[in-house]
Design an enzyme around this catalytic site. Structure first.
Site, mmCIF file in Angstrom:
data_model
loop_
_atom_site.group_PDB
_atom_site.id
_atom_site.type_symbol
_atom_site.label_atom_id
_atom_site.label_comp_id
_atom_site.label_asym_id
_atom_site.label_seq_id
_atom_site.Cartn_x
_atom_site.Cartn_y
_atom_site.Cartn_z
ATOM 1 N N LEU A 39 0.826 -1.219 0.000
ATOM 2 C CA LEU A 39 0.000 0.000 0.000
ATOM 3 C C LEU A 39 0.855 1.263 0.000
ATOM 4 O O LEU A 39 1.816 1.368 0.756
ATOM 5 C CB LEU A 39 -0.917 -0.003 1.231
ATOM 6 C CG LEU A 39 -1.797 1.228 1.471
ATOM 7 C CD1 LEU A 39 -3.153 0.823 2.047
ATOM 8 C CD2 LEU A 39 -1.131 2.252 2.390
ATOM 9 N N ASP A 42 0.327 8.718 1.513
ATOM 10 C CA ASP A 42 0.712 10.126 1.284
ATOM 11 C C ASP A 42 2.049 10.304 0.563
ATOM 12 O O ASP A 42 3.028 9.603 0.859
ATOM 13 C CB ASP A 42 0.882 10.867 2.620
ATOM 14 C CG ASP A 42 -0.242 10.642 3.589
ATOM 15 O OD1 ASP A 42 -1.252 10.041 3.205
ATOM 16 O OD2 ASP A 42 -0.095 11.053 4.738
ATOM 17 N N TYR A 101 5.626 8.235 9.961
ATOM 18 C CA TYR A 101 4.492 8.891 9.314
ATOM 19 C C TYR A 101 4.962 10.104 8.502
ATOM 20 O O TYR A 101 6.146 10.425 8.453
ATOM 21 C CB TYR A 101 3.463 9.287 10.378
ATOM 22 C CG TYR A 101 2.475 8.168 10.688
ATOM 23 C CD1 TYR A 101 2.675 6.870 10.238
ATOM 24 C CD2 TYR A 101 1.327 8.424 11.434
ATOM 25 C CE1 TYR A 101 1.760 5.856 10.516
ATOM 26 C CE2 TYR A 101 0.405 7.416 11.723
ATOM 27 C CZ TYR A 101 0.630 6.137 11.260
ATOM 28 O OH TYR A 101 -0.278 5.151 11.549
ATOM 29 N N SER A 102 3.972 10.795 7.924
ATOM 30 C CA SER A 102 4.276 11.805 6.890
ATOM 31 C C SER A 102 5.150 12.952 7.390
ATOM 32 O O SER A 102 5.165 13.270 8.579
ATOM 33 C CB SER A 102 2.967 12.373 6.343
ATOM 34 O OG SER A 102 2.372 11.392 5.556
ATOM 35 N N ARG A 160 0.781 15.616 13.953
ATOM 36 C CA ARG A 160 1.719 14.970 13.015
ATOM 37 C C ARG A 160 1.869 15.736 11.704
ATOM 38 O O ARG A 160 1.223 16.735 11.468
ATOM 39 C CB ARG A 160 1.256 13.540 12.720
ATOM 40 C CG ARG A 160 -0.163 13.413 12.220
ATOM 41 C CD ARG A 160 -0.524 11.953 11.942
ATOM 42 N NE ARG A 160 -1.924 11.808 11.622
ATOM 43 C CZ ARG A 160 -2.863 11.463 12.498
ATOM 44 N NH1 ARG A 160 -2.559 11.198 13.744
ATOM 45 N NH2 ARG A 160 -4.127 11.387 12.122
ATOM 46 N N ASP A 161 2.739 15.192 10.833
ATOM 47 C CA ASP A 161 2.935 15.632 9.450
ATOM 48 C C ASP A 161 3.642 16.995 9.347
ATOM 49 O O ASP A 161 3.118 17.942 8.739
ATOM 50 C CB ASP A 161 1.588 15.678 8.674
ATOM 51 C CG ASP A 161 0.774 14.406 8.851
ATOM 52 O OD1 ASP A 161 1.383 13.355 9.101
ATOM 53 O OD2 ASP A 161 -0.469 14.465 8.734
ATOM 54 N N GLU A 219 -4.951 16.980 8.834
ATOM 55 C CA GLU A 219 -3.749 16.226 8.476
ATOM 56 C C GLU A 219 -2.979 16.974 7.382
ATOM 57 O O GLU A 219 -3.533 17.776 6.628
ATOM 58 C CB GLU A 219 -4.135 14.825 7.987
ATOM 59 C CG GLU A 219 -4.790 13.994 9.084
ATOM 60 C CD GLU A 219 -4.964 12.527 8.726
ATOM 61 O OE1 GLU A 219 -5.493 12.226 7.644
ATOM 62 O OE2 GLU A 219 -4.563 11.673 9.538
#
Ligand code: DQQ
Length: 476
Positions: A39, A42, A101-102, A160-161, A219
């Protein structure tokens, strides 16, 4: 063997083991960035560094669901041909063991620096979040430098991100957040040396209630200036569908305005959805050496029929959008495929002026353009996707069968100035449509019968139809 080495080895093995089946998929994309297996979500760390474009991506190599994400990595010299590079980050440390994560990339003192979120969940499912740094001298191999920012007071662990950029002499970072009151927010930090970060607070405006109304979590925020305005691009979660607006499970949109970098006060206009299609989320922008603001998004939405995607039996799911140049015209973002994408064209297959009904055969990798004055349009692509416009109502609608139950689903937008231009990029399982020179864009996956080739147009008015076949196999 370290945990990092073990995870890398397992991920490369997953690519190897599934290569054949992924390659057999008739819906495998020809020129869109897709995962080698598993998968993709982002786009991350989007940057042109030392002349090369780097696109990282959220990646789960071991199955077609979400989980402890890796950062996969593509590079390109020309935005058309891409190379799959070695894995950039694995979720191998205490501060990112449930997902790297991003995040974003910057260039500093001849290093590439990546700021990303370390996602951690304990055995009770409780989440912790850390903003982390990794550095590279060659843009390919990264060394983690650990946690740079801890969760500040006033926010839940949905924090986050990080997106980092330079403004004047200082560095700034914007982070997607949820306040303790369960409202979506974007939080601003600043740093003089990229080492110690000072919290400026959440972006706020006189219309603070407008922020509060926009969902429970934001996000992937991105803050940049375009044609003299400060744009906040973000993906809010929790907006209720409202007529033709907010029909996907989560949205992506923007404010235009003016940011006071000292006070984090941001005066802005209303929230505008960036894309009118079914599958678009978490985009990221960068400025390249030609001064262009280029955006790439994820052609998917979290939790929106992900488990029903027809590519899953072939061991992969989701892809990224094409790179699009952004312009601000009358306070609206226009998106336009970057100029380089004309190099995808292999052969021109049609050029006709039509005024009523027309039927043609198109290749599965095609670009189709309609230019003229279209009072009414009904365009059927591959007996799968229907695009209609009616000048009296001013409404454009795109429909496709749902991947869940085959029922027809639609997305629409108003074109108050009529329809003069359509540019469609068709790949084996996607369609991106740029309307009126990028004023509106519809992005979607579509899973037409792999054998179908039919393009049917019924028109009131007159338009020139052009079509090209496009290159295959742009990822090496
Ligand atoms: N996906 C990432 C998060 C981000 C979300 C995890 C958006 O960092 O908030 O894969 O799709």
């Amino acid at each position: 063997m370290t945990q990092d080495e073990r995870l890398r080895q397992q991920a490369y093995q997953a690519i190897e083991d599934n290569k054949e089946i992924v390659e057999k998929d008739p819906y495998r994309q020809g020129y869109h960035l897709m995962p080698p297996v598993g998968l993709l979500n982002d786009p991350n760390g989007w940057i042109q560094w030392k002349g090369i474009y780097h696109m990282f991506f959220q990646w789960m190599p071991f199955h077609t669901g979400h989980g402890a994400k890796f950062w996969g990595h593509f590079t390109s010299e020309n935005l058309v041909d891409w190379h799959l590079e070695p894995i950039a980050l694995t979720p191998s440390d205490w501060f990112d063991e449930n997902g790297c994560y991003s995040g974003s990339a910057i260039s500093h003192e001849s290093k590439m620096k990546i700021f990303y979120t370390g996602n951690v969940k304990n055995e009770h499912g409780e989440r912790a979040t850390y903003q982390c740094l990794a550095e590279s001298n060659d843009g390919i191999h990264f060394t983690k430098k650990g946690v740079q920012i801890h969760l500040p007071k006033g926010y839940t662990a949905h924090f986050r991100d990080p997106k980092v950029w330079k403004h004047g002499e200082k560095w700034y970072m914007v982070i997607g957040a949820q306040t303790e009151e369960k409202l979506g927010a974007a939080v601003l930090y600043t740093s003089e040396d990229l080492k110690s970060w000072m919290l400026k607070g959440k972006l706020h405006s006189n219309e603070d209630e407008a922020f509060g109304k926009l969902g429970y979590m934001w996000e992937c925020p991105d803050l940049f200036s375009l044609n003299g305005k400060d744009i906040l691009l973000f993906s809010p979660q929790g907006l209720e569908a409202n007529g033709i607006h907010y029909n996907n499970s989560y949205q992506t949109g923007y404010f235009t305005g003016r940011l006071n970098y000292d006070t984090a006060s941001y005066s802005h206009g209303s929230f505008t959805e960036l894309d009118r299609g079914f599958d678009f989320y978490a985009p990221q922008t960068t400025e390249d050496d030609k001064g262009r603001r280029i955006m790439i998004g994820w052609m998917g939405v979290p939790g929106q029929n992900e488990e029903n995607q027809p590519t899953i039996p072939y061991k992969w799911v989701h892809n990224l959008t094409l790179p699009r140049e952004l312009q601000l015209i009358d306070d609206r973002i226009y998106q336009w495929p970057v100029e380089e994408l004309k190099d995808l064209r292999v052969e021109k297959t049609y050029e006709h002026t039509i005024a009523d009904n027309w039927r043609g055969d198109i290749e599965r990798r095609s670009e189709v353009q309609l230019t003229g004055h279209m009072k009414k349009l009904d365009l059927n692509l591959l007996d799968e996707v229907e695009i209609t416009f009616d000048q009296e109502k001013g409404l454009m609608t795109v429909s496709r069968p749902s991947v869940v139950d085959g029922k027809i689903e639609t997305r629409s937008c108003y074109l108050t100035e009529g329809l003069s231009h359509l540019r469609i990029f068709l790949d084996h399982s996607s369609l991106e449509m740029f309307v009126n020179n990028g004023q509106e864009v519809f992005t979607m996956r579509m899973f037409a019968d792999p054998a179908s080739r039919d393009l049917k147009i019924s028109l009131q008015g007159s338009a020139k139809v052009e079509a090209w076949t496009l290159k295959n196999g742009c990822i090496h």
